[in-house]
Design a protein around this motif. Structure first.
Motif, short mmCIF file in Angstrom:
data_model
loop_
_atom_site.label_atom_id
_atom_site.label_comp_id
_atom_site.label_asym_id
_atom_site.label_seq_id
_atom_site.Cartn_x
_atom_site.Cartn_y
_atom_site.Cartn_z
N LEU A 238 0.82 -1.21 0.00
CA LEU A 238 0.00 0.00 0.00
C LEU A 238 0.86 1.26 0.00
N ALA A 239 1.93 1.25 0.80
CA ALA A 239 2.82 2.42 0.84
C ALA A 239 3.52 2.61 -0.50
N TYR A 240 3.92 1.52 -1.13
CA TYR A 240 4.59 1.63 -2.42
C TYR A 240 3.65 2.18 -3.48
N GLY A 241 2.38 1.82 -3.40
CA GLY A 241 1.42 2.29 -4.39
C GLY A 241 1.02 3.75 -4.22
N GLN A 242 1.34 4.34 -3.06
CA GLN A 242 0.96 5.74 -2.81
C GLN A 242 2.15 6.69 -2.92
N LEU A 243 3.23 6.26 -3.51
CA LEU A 243 4.42 7.11 -3.58
C LEU A 243 4.19 8.36 -4.42
N ILE A 244 3.52 8.22 -5.55
CA ILE A 244 3.28 9.38 -6.41
C ILE A 244 2.37 10.38 -5.71
N ALA A 245 1.29 9.88 -5.11
CA ALA A 245 0.39 10.78 -4.39
C ALA A 245 1.10 11.47 -3.24
N PHE A 246 1.97 10.75 -2.53
CA PHE A 246 2.71 11.35 -1.42
C PHE A 246 3.66 12.44 -1.91
N SER A 247 4.37 12.15 -3.02
CA SER A 247 5.31 13.16 -3.54
C SER A 247 4.58 14.41 -4.01
N GLU A 248 3.43 14.25 -4.62
CA GLU A 248 2.67 15.41 -5.06
C GLU A 248 2.16 16.22 -3.87
N TRP A 249 1.68 15.54 -2.84
CA TRP A 249 1.22 16.24 -1.65
C TRP A 249 2.36 16.95 -0.95
N ALA A 250 3.52 16.30 -0.82
CA ALA A 250 4.66 16.92 -0.15
C ALA A 250 5.15 18.14 -0.92
N THR A 251 5.06 18.09 -2.24
CA THR A 251 5.51 19.23 -3.05
C THR A 251 4.64 20.45 -2.84
N THR A 252 3.35 20.24 -2.60
CA THR A 252 2.44 21.38 -2.38
C THR A 252 2.74 22.11 -1.08
N LEU A 253 3.50 21.54 -0.19
CA LEU A 253 3.85 22.20 1.06
C LEU A 253 4.91 23.27 0.88
N PHE A 254 5.55 23.29 -0.29
CA PHE A 254 6.61 24.27 -0.56
C PHE A 254 6.06 25.38 -1.46
N PRO A 255 6.49 26.61 -1.21
CA PRO A 255 5.99 27.75 -2.01
C PRO A 255 6.69 27.87 -3.37
N VAL A 256 6.54 26.83 -4.19
CA VAL A 256 7.16 26.82 -5.51
C VAL A 256 6.13 26.36 -6.54
N ASP A 257 6.37 26.75 -7.79
CA ASP A 257 5.51 26.31 -8.88
C ASP A 257 5.80 24.83 -9.16
N HIS B 46 11.47 23.87 -12.41
CA HIS B 46 12.55 22.90 -12.18
C HIS B 46 12.66 22.57 -10.69
N THR B 47 12.48 23.59 -9.84
CA THR B 47 12.54 23.34 -8.40
C THR B 47 11.41 22.43 -7.94
N GLY B 48 10.19 22.67 -8.47
CA GLY B 48 9.05 21.82 -8.13
C GLY B 48 9.26 20.39 -8.59
N GLU B 49 9.83 20.20 -9.79
CA GLU B 49 10.11 18.86 -10.29
C GLU B 49 11.15 18.16 -9.41
N ALA B 50 12.17 18.92 -8.98
CA ALA B 50 13.22 18.34 -8.15
C ALA B 50 12.66 17.91 -6.79
N ILE B 51 11.80 18.74 -6.21
CA ILE B 51 11.21 18.39 -4.91
C ILE B 51 10.32 17.16 -5.04
N ALA B 52 9.49 17.13 -6.10
CA ALA B 52 8.62 15.98 -6.31
C ALA B 52 9.44 14.71 -6.53
N PHE B 53 10.50 14.82 -7.30
CA PHE B 53 11.37 13.67 -7.54
C PHE B 53 11.99 13.19 -6.24
#
Length: 219
Positions: A32-51, A55-62
């Motif tokens: 279950l945790a492995y299947g939610q990695l994309i959703a987790f990365s997208e949610w974590a990226t929204t916590l940062f004040p970046v587009d 490139h910065t947003g892509e790096a954080i999501a990655f």
């Protein structure tokens, strides 16, 4: 059967059942945790004040996708490797290779090198044990080449990171290289370069598996 024996057996059965249930539960949580990695990365990226599209947003999501992914893969693979190591001891591996004809010994040694999770620090005692058990050098080298090249940990990480096609190609090439290299080294008759103490050392029993007891030809 006495009452004490029944209690001991019941306790062992209960411990085994709890172990299996724990493994099943941990596997479900891992999946279950492995299947939610994309959703987790997208949610974590929204916590940062970046587009998000920058490139910065892509790096954080990655970062928030790849780091948990690698950690989950390592956790699962290391556990499976530990289970494999409990099944394939050096003595049983030596017993499987002893008494085999060289035409079957090279691919079998390469296959065991892929399956058995022995680290690089085990190479020297494994080499000495194989040679003293009468296993030809070529077969021994097939095992030693395949182990570090296509180990279960690296293969599992490769499968998780780049997919099964690349992992399969890597496995096939690694297995083929180990088999051919062991055969080529066997044809070079390198036994004459072994130190005398390596040939004369007593490797001890080869485990519970049956073996023929005869020394294979080295040619």
């Amino acid at each position: 059967m006495t009452i004490a024996t029944q209690r001991l057996k019941s306790g062992r059965d209960g411990s085994a059942l709890r172990w299996y249930l724990g493994i099943a539960g941990a596997s479900v949580i891992w999946w279950l945790a492995y299947g939610q990695l994309i959703a987790f990365s997208e949610w974590a990226t929204t916590l940062f004040p970046v587009d998000r599209q920058s490139h910065t947003g892509e790096a954080i999501a990655f970062f928030f996708y790849d780091v948990p992914k690698v950690l989950l893969l390592l956790t699962g693979i290391v556990f499976v490797t530990g289970v494999l190591r409990s099944w394939f001891s050096p003595e049983k591996t030596r017993a499987l290779l002893a008494g085999r004809r060289q035409i079957f010994g090279y691919p079998m040694a390469a296959a065991l090198g892929v399956l058995t999770p022995f680290c690089s620090c085990s190479s020297v005692p494994l080499f000495i044990g194989f040679v003293s058990a009468g296993i030809p050098l070529g077969v021994t080298f097939s095992f030693l080449i395949a182990g570090p090249m296509v180990g279960p940990v690296g293969l599992g990480l490769l499968y998780g990171l780049v997919g099964w096609k690349i992992a399969t190609i890597y496995l096939v090439f690694g297995f083929t290289i180990a088999t051919i290299a062991g055969w080529a080294l066997g044809k070079m008759r390198l036994e004459r370069y072994l130190q005398a103490w390596v040939r004369d050392i007593n490797a001890g029993p080869a485990g519970d598996l049956p073996r023929s007891g005869r020394v294979l030809p080295t040619g």
